[in-house]
Design a protein around this motif. Structure first.
Motif, short mmCIF file in Angstrom:
data_model
loop_
_atom_site.label_atom_id
_atom_site.label_comp_id
_atom_site.label_asym_id
_atom_site.label_seq_id
_atom_site.Cartn_x
_atom_site.Cartn_y
_atom_site.Cartn_z
N ARG A 79 35.00 26.24 52.47
CA ARG A 79 33.66 25.65 52.63
C ARG A 79 32.67 26.31 51.68
O ARG A 79 32.66 27.52 51.49
CB ARG A 79 33.16 25.80 54.06
N ALA A 80 31.82 25.46 51.10
CA ALA A 80 30.79 25.93 50.17
C ALA A 80 29.44 25.55 50.75
O ALA A 80 28.98 24.42 50.61
CB ALA A 80 30.98 25.30 48.79
N THR A 123 38.24 16.42 58.06
CA THR A 123 36.97 17.08 58.29
C THR A 123 35.99 16.72 57.18
O THR A 123 36.40 16.42 56.06
CB THR A 123 37.15 18.61 58.35
N GLU A 124 34.73 16.71 57.52
CA GLU A 124 33.67 16.43 56.54
C GLU A 124 33.14 17.74 56.00
O GLU A 124 33.04 18.73 56.72
CB GLU A 124 32.55 15.65 57.22
N GLY A 125 32.79 17.75 54.72
CA GLY A 125 32.18 18.97 54.21
C GLY A 125 32.18 19.07 52.69
O GLY A 125 32.66 18.19 51.98
N LEU A 126 31.59 20.15 52.24
CA LEU A 126 31.54 20.50 50.81
C LEU A 126 32.43 21.71 50.61
O LEU A 126 32.38 22.66 51.38
CB LEU A 126 30.10 20.81 50.39
N TRP A 127 33.24 21.67 49.53
CA TRP A 127 34.27 22.68 49.34
C TRP A 127 34.27 23.18 47.90
O TRP A 127 33.84 22.49 46.99
CB TRP A 127 35.66 22.10 49.67
N ARG A 128 34.83 24.37 47.72
CA ARG A 128 35.07 24.88 46.38
C ARG A 128 36.46 25.49 46.35
O ARG A 128 36.98 25.95 47.36
CB ARG A 128 34.02 25.92 45.97
N ALA A 129 37.08 25.45 45.16
CA ALA A 129 38.44 25.96 45.02
C ALA A 129 38.47 27.47 45.18
O ALA A 129 37.58 28.18 44.69
CB ALA A 129 39.01 25.55 43.66
N GLY A 130 39.50 27.96 45.85
CA GLY A 130 39.63 29.39 46.05
C GLY A 130 39.85 30.14 44.77
O GLY A 130 39.55 31.35 44.69
N ASP A 131 40.36 29.46 43.72
CA ASP A 131 40.60 30.13 42.44
C ASP A 131 39.58 29.72 41.39
O ASP A 131 39.77 29.96 40.19
CB ASP A 131 42.01 29.81 41.94
N ASP A 132 38.46 29.09 41.81
CA ASP A 132 37.44 28.66 40.85
C ASP A 132 36.66 29.87 40.33
O ASP A 132 36.13 30.66 41.10
CB ASP A 132 36.48 27.68 41.53
N THR A 133 36.63 30.02 39.01
CA THR A 133 35.88 31.13 38.41
C THR A 133 34.61 30.67 37.72
O THR A 133 33.77 31.49 37.37
CB THR A 133 36.76 31.86 37.37
N SER A 134 34.45 29.35 37.57
CA SER A 134 33.27 28.84 36.86
C SER A 134 32.06 28.73 37.76
O SER A 134 30.91 28.82 37.30
CB SER A 134 33.57 27.47 36.26
N GLY A 135 32.28 28.50 39.06
CA GLY A 135 31.17 28.29 39.98
C GLY A 135 30.50 26.94 39.81
O GLY A 135 29.45 26.70 40.39
N ARG A 136 31.13 26.04 39.05
CA ARG A 136 30.51 24.75 38.74
C ARG A 136 31.29 23.55 39.30
O ARG A 136 30.86 22.42 39.12
CB ARG A 136 30.40 24.58 37.22
N PRO A 185 24.12 26.54 42.13
CA PRO A 185 25.07 25.42 42.02
C PRO A 185 25.46 24.85 43.37
O PRO A 185 25.58 23.63 43.52
CB PRO A 185 26.28 26.06 41.31
N ALA A 186 25.65 25.71 44.38
CA ALA A 186 26.05 25.23 45.69
C ALA A 186 24.97 24.34 46.31
O ALA A 186 25.27 23.36 47.02
CB ALA A 186 26.36 26.40 46.62
#
Length: 945
Positions: free
Chosen positions: A390-391, A796-809, A877-878
Motif C-alpha cells: 500500500r502507498a 481489494t481497492e487501493g493504491l500500491w507501489r512495487a516492493g522493488d521500486d527504486t524510482s519512487g515514480r 509522488p504518493a
C-alpha cells in the motif's frame, strides 16, 4: 478486509542471474530473395503503392507469418520486417524444418500477393509470369538452418534507466518460459490433473489446457455439455525506470463452440488444431496446436478459412484431411472435442454466437494456485516479483472535494436496514438536485431537450423514470404524454419527446444485407438522412433545441436467440452520424433481453436505461470530476488536461480513416470542454463529439501524424505555462504517434514532442505535472490477487507501489469489485473444489459447499499503472498518485472506472469517429492493408513494455 499487499502474475530473473542461454535453429531470409520478392510485390501495386513499397522496402510478411501459425506452429517468426532486415533471423525453431515444405508456404504467399480479377479470387493472368520468374530465383536449397545460441536476457538500458530488451526476446523468452511450464508436468489440485499443450503464439506464447466440460443442472437444460479450456499466455514486459525484465502470465478461460457455430455477425473465430500427422507433405508433424482463422463470407454465404489475407492461402496448399472443411466444423464443432485431452480441433466461442453456459475468467484463488504451479516450473531462474504494498501519503495530504455523497451499505437487522435504506433515499434525492444544478450550469440557462426513439413502451417509460430520478424532477412535472413530457424545476426545464423508432432502428437494407462498398454507402446515407430529418422534425414540433437523443436499438433474432446485426446491416453508425449532422449527441439503449427470465427483465432493463440516461448527460459535458480540496498537497485550483488520439481505422465497411488528436479540459466544476486541431480553441464536449463525425481530414502517414500531435500538444498547453496543470496521457492509445510515451523514451521531469529533442518539462509549464496511465491491454500491466493467510485470495481497492521500486515514480491502482460481481472468490473452473462451510448436519458431519462452478462470471478489476513522469521538486509522488487514484472513482459513476474520469471521457470520443460516406467496392483495401494504428508498428515498439 483491508489487505496490506497484493501479488501479481509476474516474474523476474532471480538475484544474480545475469545470463540465460538456450540453443535454437535459426533461418535468415535469404539475401537474394529479398529484392526478388520486393520487386514482385511492387509490380502488384498501383503506381502510388509501388513507389511506397520501394521507398519503405516493405512486403506483407505478416500474411505469411499468420499462415505459419496455421500450418507450421513450431516455427517462431520474429518481426514483420524480416525480408528487408538482415540484422536478425527470420525464423526460430526447436527442430529443423523441411526447406521444401517452407518453400510451399512461400509459393502460396506470393500467389496471395498477386492482384485478383475483380469480384473473384482468381489471379490476374498477367501476374503469372512475374510470379513464376520470382519463384525460379528462390531456390529451396539456399534455405539453411543454423544452430544458434540465444541469450535470453540480452538488452541495453535507456537514457531514462529503463531496460530495452533485444526485440527478438519478446517472442523467444515467453516461448522459453512456456516450454519450461509444459515440461514440468500437469497442474494438480484436489486429486485431479490438468495437462497443458503449447499453441502457436503471435506476440506471446500460449498454453491451452485439456478440454473440460460442464453440464448445467437446471431443469430446462437439454443435458448437452458445454466445452472449455484454461489458457496461460506468457509475455515479456518492462517497467518504467527499471532495468529488470518481467514475464507477465495471463490466465483465463477459452470457451469452445458446442454444437453448431453461428459466425454471422462476428469478425471471425480462431480454430485450434492438434494434428496427429503432418499437415502438409514434407512438413513434420506439429508439436503444438496450430491456429487458423475462420470467418463468415457474406459473398459466398458460407464459412471460409482466412489466413493472413482474404485470398485464403490455405486453399493454395495441398491440405490433408487433417484440416477439416469449414462447413463441417461450423455445423458441429463438438465432434472433435474429447474431455481430458488437448483440443483435436476446437473453434473459439464468440459472444455474438448466443449464450455459453461456461462463464468467462478465473477467480483470484484459482489464479493464485496456478501461479504457484508456474513459479515452481520457472525456478530457480525466475521468481515472483515482490508484492505490491500500500502507498498511502501522510494523512491530510490529499483532500478530495466531492460534489455528490456516497450512499451507505445496507446491512444489519431489519430495523437498521430500513433506516439505512431511508437515509440512502435522502442522499440520492440530494445528489439528484446537485446533478440538476450542475446540468443547468453546463447548459448556461438553456432547457434540456431530449428525444427518445423507442420500440417498446416499457423502455420509453423507464427512460422517463430515469430522467425524473436522476434530476429529482418528480414534483415538477408540467406536462405529460402522449409523446411529450415537460418538467419545470426552478433551475432547469426538461423536455422529453418520445416517438416510435419505426424504420430508423431497422437493419440497413432491411431483409437483405447490403454489399460492402456502393450498396452499403447508399443504405447508410438513406438512414443517416432519415435520422437527420426525423430529429429536425421533432425539433420543429417541440419548439426547443434537441440536445441528446436516446435510441432503443435492437438486432435481428438469430437461430441462437441472440439479437445482433450482420456487419453491413448495423444501423448504429448511420444513426449516430445523422444525429451529429443535426448537431445533437446520441446514446443507445439496449431493449429487453428475450433470454432473460420474465422476473429479471424489468430489473436488468432498469439498470441499463439508468446508465444510458446518465451517459447521454455526460456527452453534454455534465460530468463531475473529483476536485482537490483546500489545505492539501494538490492545488485546489488545479487544471486537468487529458490528451487522446481518436482513430478510425480502415475497415471492411469503410476505407475512410481518421486520426485526430484531441484534448479535454476540466477545472473541477462547470462543463467538460474539448478541442482538436480543427476547433477554434476550447468548445463544448458535445460540439467536439459532433465535429469528429464525418469525413474529417487527417494526416495520413506516420511522420505527418507524429508532427501533428507534437504541434497540437504544444499549442494546447501554451496558455497554461504559469498555471497549476495536470496533464494526463494514456500509454497504449498515444505512444505510436508520441514515441516518448513508451517505456524506452520516458525521462523523469523531461518531455519530448514528436521526434524533437527532449527538454525540461518547465519549458512547457512552470507549474505543470505529467502522469502517464497504462492499462492492462496486451498484458502490459499484470493480473493480480490479494492474499490473506489461511483464506482464499480476494480483491481489494487501493493504491500500491512495487516492493522493488527504486524510482519512487511508479504506482498501481485497483478499483473496488463491481457490485454486479457476486461470484465467490474461491470458485474453481479447472478442477473440482469442495470446502467446509463451518456448519454441521444433524449427524455431526461437516456441511460442505461445491465451489466448482464453471458457469460463474469471474471479473477481476484492472490493475492500472501510474507513471509520474513530470513533477515539481517539492511534490510528493504518493500524493499525486493518490489524487489520480481518486479520479477513477467518479462521483456520478456507480463503479470504479478503468481510467481516471477525464481520460475515460476522452476515450469515449472514439465512438463518434464515424464516416458519413463509404467508398466504392473496388476501392476498399484488402484486409491485410488495414491501417491499424494500434498494431502496425508493434515490432518496432516492442521495447515500450
Amino acid at each position: 478486509m483491508a489487505y496490506q499487499e497484493i501479488h501479481t502474475a509476474a516474474f523476474v530473473p532471480a538475484d544474480g542471474l545475469d545470463t540465460l542461454s538456450t540453443e535454437l535453429n535459426t533461418l535468415t531470409f535469404p539475401e537474394h530473395w529479398r529484392q526478388a520478392v520486393l520487386d514482385f510485390y511492387a509490380q502488384t501495386r498501383s503506381e502510388k503503392g509501388r513507389s511506397e513499397v520501394l521507398e519503405h522496402q516493405s512486403v506483407p510478411i505478416k500474411r505469411l507469418n499468420h499462415l505459419l501459425r496455421a500450418v507450421a506452429p513450431g516455427l517462431v517468426s520474429i518481426g514483420r520486417w524480416a525480408p528487408t532486415n538482415t540484422d536478425q533471423p527470420w525464423l526460430y525453431s526447436e527442430k529443423e524444418f523441411s526447406p521444401q515444405a517452407l518453400m510451399n508456404y512461400v509459393s502460396a504467399w506470393l500467389k496471395d500477393m498477386a492482384p485478383k480479377e475483380k469480384g473473384t479470387q482468381q489471379t490476374v493472368a498477367a501476374s503469372f509470369r512475374p510470379m513464376l520468374n520470382t519463384l525460379r530465383t528462390m531456390d529451396p536449397a539456399t534455405l539453411t538452418w543454423d544452430r544458434t545460441p540465444v541469450e535470453l536476457l540480452r538488452g541495453t538500458v535507456s537514457e531514462g534507466g529503463t531496460l530495452l530488451p533485444d526485440s527478438s526476446l519478446y517472442r523467444l523468452l515467453p516461448e522459453y518460459a512456456a516450454s519450461r511450464v509444459v515440461a514440468s508436468g500437469p497442474y494438480r489440485f484436489a486429486g485431479e490433473e490438468v495437462h497443458w499443450h503449447r499453441a502457436a503464439g503471435y506476440q506471446e506464447a500460449e498454453l491451452i489446457s485439456d478440454v473440460l466440460s460442464y453440464t448445467p443442472k437446471s431443469r430446462d437444460h437439454t443435458g448437452n455439455p458445454w466445452y472449455y479450456s484454461g489458457y496461460l499466455r506468457f509475455y515479456l514486459r518492462t517497467e518504467p525506470f527499471s532495468t529488470v525484465p518481467r514475464l507477465h502470465v495471463e490466465t483465463g478461460i477459452r470457451r469452445w463452440t458446442s454444437g453448431k457455430a453461428n459466425l454471422q455477425g462476428t469478425t471471425g473465430a480462431s480454430a485450434y488444431l492438434r494434428a496427429d500427422a503432418t499437415l502438409l507433405p514434407q512438413a513434420p508433424t506439429p508439436d503444438r496446436l496450430a491456429v487458423a482463422y475462420l470467418q463468415w463470407d457474406p459473398r459466398t454465404k458460407r464459412p471460409e478459412w482466412r489466413t493472413g489475407g482474404p485470398m485464403n492461402m490455405l486453399e493454395n496448399l495441398a491440405i490433408t484431411d487433417e484440416f477439416p472443411d469449414p462447413e463441417s466444423l461450423v455445423k458441429d464443432g463438438t465432434q472433435w472435442l474429447t474431455v481430458g485431452q488437448g483440443p483435436q480441433f476446437a473453434l473459439t466461442y464468440h459472444t455474438t454466437m448466443g449464450r455459453h453456459s461456461v462463464g468467462s475468467g478465473i477467480m483470484p484463488e484459482e489464479r493464485r494456485r496456478l501461479m504457484e504451479w508456474v513459479a515452481a516450473a520457472l525456478e530457480p531462474e525466475f521468481v515472483p516479483i515482490p508484492a505490491l504494498v500500500r502507498a498511502e501519503p501522510p494523512k491530510g495530504t490529499v483532500v478530495i472535494d466531492r460534489a455528490l455523497e456516497k450512499t451507505k451499505k445496507v446491512t444489519g437487522d431489519e430495523v437498521k436496514k430500513m433506516a439505512l435504506a431511508e437515509e440512502n433515499r435522502r442522499i440520492e434525492s440530494r445528489n439528484a438536485r446537485r446533478r440538476r444544478a450542475h446540468l443547468a450550469e453546463v447548459l448556461k440557462g438553456a432547457d434540456l431537450s431530449a428525444v427518445v426513439l423507442y420500440q417498446n413502451s416499457g423502455i420509453r417509460d423507464q427512460m422517463i423514470q430515469a430522467a425524473e430520478d436522476s434530476l429529482d424532477l418528480a414534483g415538477h412535472r408540467d406536462g405529460q404524454g402522449p409523446d411529450t413530457w415537460v418538467w419545470r424545476a426552478p433551475d432547469l426545464t426538461v423536455r422529453i419527446t418520445a416517438r416510435l423508432a419505426g424504420e430508423i432502428t431497422g437493419p440497413l437494407g432491411e431483409a437483405t444485407a447490403p454489399k460492402r462498398g456502393g450498396e452499403f454507402k447508399e443504405e447508410a446515407a438513406k438512414r443517416r438522412d432519415l435520422v437527420k430529418e426525423t430529429v429536425q422534425g421533432i425539433l420543429s414540433d417541440s419548439g426547443g433545441g434537441v440536445q441528446v437523443a436516446y435510441v432503443e436499438l435492437d438486432g435481428i433474432k438469430t437461430s441462437t436467440g441472440k439479437r445482433i446485426f450482420a456487419p453491413t446491416q448495423d444501423p448504429k453508425g448511420a444513426i449516430r452520424a445523422g444525429a451529429a449532422q443535426a448537431r445533437i449527441v446520441s446514446q443507445f439503449a439496449k431493449p429487453y433481453d428475450p433470454q432473460d427470465a420474465p422476473e429479471e427483465r424489468e430489473e436488468k432493463a432498469r439498470h441499463r436505461i439508468e446508465s444510458a440516461w446518465s451517459d447521454g448527460l455526460r456527452q453534454l459535458g455534465a460530468t463531475f470530476v473529483p476536485r482537490a480540496g483546500e489545505g492539501g498537497a494538490i492545488p485546489a485550483n488545479l487544471t486537468q488536461i487529458a490528451f487522446w488520439m481518436v482513430r478510425r481505422n480502415v475497415a471492411g465497411k469503410s476505407s475512410f480513416s481518421q486520426f485526430t488528436p484531441i484534448a479535454l479540459l476540466s477545472r473541477g466544476k462547470g462543463q467538460i470542454m474539448g478541442c482538436s486541431p480543427d476547433t477554434q480553441g476550447w468548445v463544448s464536449y458535445r460540439d467536439l463529439l459532433c465535429d469528429l463525425t464525418g469525413q474529417v481530414e487527417s494526416p495520413r502517414n506516420e511522420q505527418d501524424q507524429t508532427a501533428a500531435v507534437a504541434s497540437f500538444v504544444r499549442t494546447t498547453l501554451q496558455p497554461y505555462k504559469f498555471t497549476d496543470t495536470l496533464v494526463l496521457l494514456h500509454a497504449q492509445n498515444s505512444r505510436n504517434r508520441w514515441p516518448w510515451l513508451g517505456n524506452a523514451g520516458l525521462l523523469q521531469d523531461r518531455i519530448k514532442l514528436g521526434h524533437g529533442p527532449d527538454q525540461r518539462l518547465a519549458v512547457l509549464g512552470k507549474r505543470m505535472r505529467v502522469i502517464r496511465v497504462a492499462s492492462s491491454d496486451r498484458a502490459e500491466v499484470p493480473q493480480w490477487w490479494a492474499p490473506v493467510e489461511g483464506k482464499d485470495a480476494g480483491f481489494t481497492e487501493g493504491l500500491w507501489r512495487a516492493g522493488d521500486d527504486t524510482s519512487g515514480r511508479v504506482f498501481y491502482s485497483t478499483g473496488r469489485k463491481p457490485s454486479s460481481a457476486q461470484t465467490p472468490k474461491g470458485v474453481a473452473k479447472l478442477t473440482s473444489r469442495t470446502v467446509e462451510t463451518g456448519k454441521f448436519a444433524e449427524d455431526g458431519t461437516p456441511k460442505t459447499r461445491d465451489l466448482h462452478v464453471p458457469s460463474a462470471e469471474a471479473r477481476t478489476p484492472q490493475l492500472v499503472q501510474f507513471t509520474l513522469t513530470g513533477l515539481l521538486p517539492d511534490d510528493d509522488p504518493a500524493a499525486w498518485a493518490c489524487f489520480l487514484h481518486e479520479q477513477r472513482d467518479g462521483d456520478d459513476y456507480r463503479e470504479h472506472l478503468k481510467l481516471p474520469v477525464l481520460l475515460h471521457l476522452a476515450s469515449k470520443a472514439n465512438e463518434y469517429a464515424i464516416p458519413y460516406e463509404d467508398t466504392p467496392e473496388d476501392e476498399v483495401l484488402e484486409d491485410d492493408a488495414v491501417v491499424d494504428l494500434s498494431d502496425d508498428e508493434e515490432s518496432q515498439q516492442m521495447a515500450l513494455f
